[in-house]
Enzyme design. Structure first.
Site: not given
Ligand code: NI
Length: 169
Positions: A44, A49, A91-92, A133-134, A137
């Site tokens: 995701g 991000q 998380c990236l 999660h997304e 964000h």
């Molecule tokens: Ni993330």
């Protein structure tokens, strides 16, 4: 696209709704986000991000294995959450740190596609986790917020050390 890391204020911004649909720019952005997500082996990626404070996220729980699993959620809203799952999450934007996070097992979401059409979709397990999660964000919330204060502070301290060492950009 460059992935913004923890500490970048864009990651803690409440994102604005997407207002223009069906444009080449929006379609290109979605393609670029999928490409960036796959390049980093993520499931995701949310617009903040990549530095854009807009309510848009791309998700693929199959990590590129199944083209039908690709999901684009624009201006998404969770309609329903059910059950509970606890599992490891990363998380990236916070590379190198993974922790157990409690999430709903099942979610139902309403969102718009790139043409602005509304649709509903449901998911469970990894898909439900990725959606939650997304969507966090898009509200400027990172998975660290779901950890105990003790764990969160420990990770923050480790990140601060990496930042000082110039190993966090
Ligand atoms: Ni993330």
């Amino acid at each position: 696209m460059r992935i913004r890391k923890y500490g970048d204020p864009v990651l803690e911004t409440n994102c604005a709704p997407v207002a223009e649909f069906g444009t080449e720019e929006l379609k290109r952005l979605v393609d670029d986000m999928f490409e960036t997500m796959y390049a980093h082996k993520g499931v995701g990626l949310a617009a903040p991000q990549v530095g854009l404070a807009q309510r848009l996220t791309v998700i693929d729980p199959s990590a590129g294995e199944n083209p039908d699993a690709k999901l684009v959620l624009i201006n998404p809203e969770i309609l329903e959450k059910r059950g509970k799952q606890v599992g490891e999450e990363g998380c990236l934007s916070i590379p190198g740190f993974r922790e157990d996070v409690a999430r709903a097992m099942h979610v139902r979401v309403r969102a718009q596609n790139v043409d602005g059409e509304f649709f509903e979709t449901e998911g469970e397990e990894l898909l439900a986790r990725a959606v939650q999660h997304e969507l966090d964000h898009l509200n400027g919330i990172l998975f660290l917020s779901h950890l105990s204060p003790l764990k969160r502070d420990l990770i923050r301290r480790k990140i601060r050390k990496l930042q000082k060492a110039g190993e966090w950009e």
